[in-house]
Design a protein around this motif. Sequence first.
Motif, PDB file in Angstrom:
ATOM      1  N   GLY A  64       0.819  -1.216   0.000  1.00  0.00           N
ATOM      2  CA  GLY A  64       0.000   0.000   0.000  1.00  0.00           C
ATOM      3  C   GLY A  64       0.848   1.259   0.000  1.00  0.00           C
ATOM      4  N   PHE A 117       0.904   4.214  -2.714  1.00  0.00           N
ATOM      5  CA  PHE A 117       0.700   5.589  -2.224  1.00  0.00           C
ATOM      6  C   PHE A 117       1.805   6.499  -2.757  1.00  0.00           C
ATOM      7  N   ALA A 131      -3.629   1.642  -3.260  1.00  0.00           N
ATOM      8  CA  ALA A 131      -3.079   1.842  -1.914  1.00  0.00           C
ATOM      9  C   ALA A 131      -4.170   1.563  -0.876  1.00  0.00           C
TER      10      ALA A 131
END
Length: 289
Positions: free
Chosen positions: A191, A195, A203
Amino acid sequence: DTALHFGNAALYLGKKINFKKGIAQSYNNIGIIYDNQGNYAQALKNYFAALQLFEKIGNKQGIADSYINIGIIYFEQGNYDKALENYFAALQLFEKIGNKQSIASSYNNIGNIYSSQGNYDKALENHFAALQLREETGDKQGTAFSYSNIGLIYDNQGHYDKALENHFASLQLFEKIEDKQNIASSYNNIGIIYFDQGNYDKALENYFAALQLFEKIGNKKGIADSYNNIGNIYFDQGNSDKALENYFTSLQLKKEIGDKQGIADSYNNIGIIYDNQGHYDKALENHFA
């Protein structure tokens, strides 16, 4: 503390019958308890006592284990030079006795220090050495950790494709051995990369998968970190209400487990949102909390 009580009882018995190996192991066990409590001075005192005894009886494995434990304390204190000194001393001994699993762990520990120092080339060199040995010995969990560590370094270097490749390899192994704690951590790591790439949908998908698993196993720190990560995405998307909702949930959990650094981070995140909204009194209240 119950654990400390039993540790001291074992130490007393070992001394009573003059069982030096048992006394040394007790010192190590007591050191671990103090380390977990964050009492580094007492932890070191006990680890050095264990080291001295293992040296007296010529127990190489015990000496090497003590060096590792001492190195961990110095690492936690940010004293990287002393940590490295002890890890290298342990590595040398593990190589002498041919303990491949412990050699791999030593390379891993050394890699973590170089990574913390931002020396990514040396970090990767050691993590790849650990990975090779762990694959040779069939250590699936260790192999998964090595992939994860390599992935984290590639992420720090901005090599997102390589980072994802290693984190997915790590996730796959953790799923094979049904290690829920580290499956969740892998989802979080994946994630974070999405991101960093600005791929918020993927994410969120991974952060929610991590959150779900951390809730299943009751890992409050993991749950708190997941809410914080989810809050970061909503903040970047300009959804202040949802960001605050997640930051406050994270803050509450961090208070419950006494995570001081985490509490400070949450107050800071909340303060930034109030500042952006023009709620300056609330912003200041959180920044100074």
